[in-house]
Structure formats: structure tokens, C-alpha cells
Design an enzyme around this catalytic site. Structure first.
Site, PDB file in Angstrom:
ATOM      1  CG  LEU A  12      -2.639  -0.667  -9.048  1.00 48.09           C
ATOM      2  CD1 LEU A  12      -4.001  -1.283  -9.273  1.00 48.09           C
ATOM      3  CD2 LEU A  12      -2.576   0.738  -9.613  1.00 48.09           C
ATOM      4  CB  CYS A  13      -1.997   2.334  -3.281  1.00 48.98           C
ATOM      5  SG  CYS A  13      -1.923   2.749  -1.538  1.00 48.98           S
ATOM      6  N   PRO A  14      -0.912  -0.587  -1.926  1.00 43.84           N
ATOM      7  CG  PRO A  14      -0.561  -1.754   0.112  1.00 43.84           C
ATOM      8  CD  PRO A  14      -1.438  -1.730  -1.142  1.00 43.84           C
TER       9      PRO A  14
END
Length: 76
Positions: A12-14
Site C-alpha cells: 500500500l501507498c507509499p
């Protein structure tokens, strides 16, 4: 020119952008990197990172809940 594939699935981001940045540092200008992700945010995040850092997005693909960004490493 070489073409490599980075598996950033289930990150997941980042993290997809960070892994992309780390991989690009090991590559030469003109090389291509295919980043395969499951986080749809990469469709905006990686192109933005490329624009800021002088890399070129060649293709954005989306199929079966996977998102692929193909980029060309810039010289800067």
C-alpha cells in the site's frame, strides 16, 4: 536497454513508489521498468513521481484488480 519487472503487489501507498524509486536507482537511463501493483493509487502516484524525477511513463494498464505502470528511466 534492459527491461525489468518489479512486483509491488499487496503493498500500500507509499511502498510501491518507494520500491520503484529504489529499483530505478539501480538502473541506467533508457532502461524500462514494469511495476505491477494491486493498489490503484499507483495510477496517479507513480506518474507524478516520474514527472518530478525526470522519468517517462510509457504505459498504464489496469486489469483484474492489478495495475501496471511501465516507465522509462530518465537521465537525470
Amino acid at each position: 536497454m534492459t527491461r525489468e519487472v518489479l512486483n509491488a503487489r499487496r503493498l500500500l501507498c507509499p511502498l510501491p513508489v518507494i520500491r520503484t524509486q529504489d529499483k530505478v536507482k539501480q538502473m541506467q537511463a533508457g532502461d524500462q521498468l514494469e511495476v505491477v501493483c494491486t493498489d490503484p493509487g499507483v495510477m496517479q502516484d507513480i506518474p507524478t513521481w516520474c514527472r518530478i524525477n525526470g522519468h517517462k511513463v510509457l504505459e498504464l494498464l489496469s486489469a483484474d484488480h492489478e495495475y501496471t505502470v511501465i516507465l522509462e528511466v530518465g537521465g537525470g
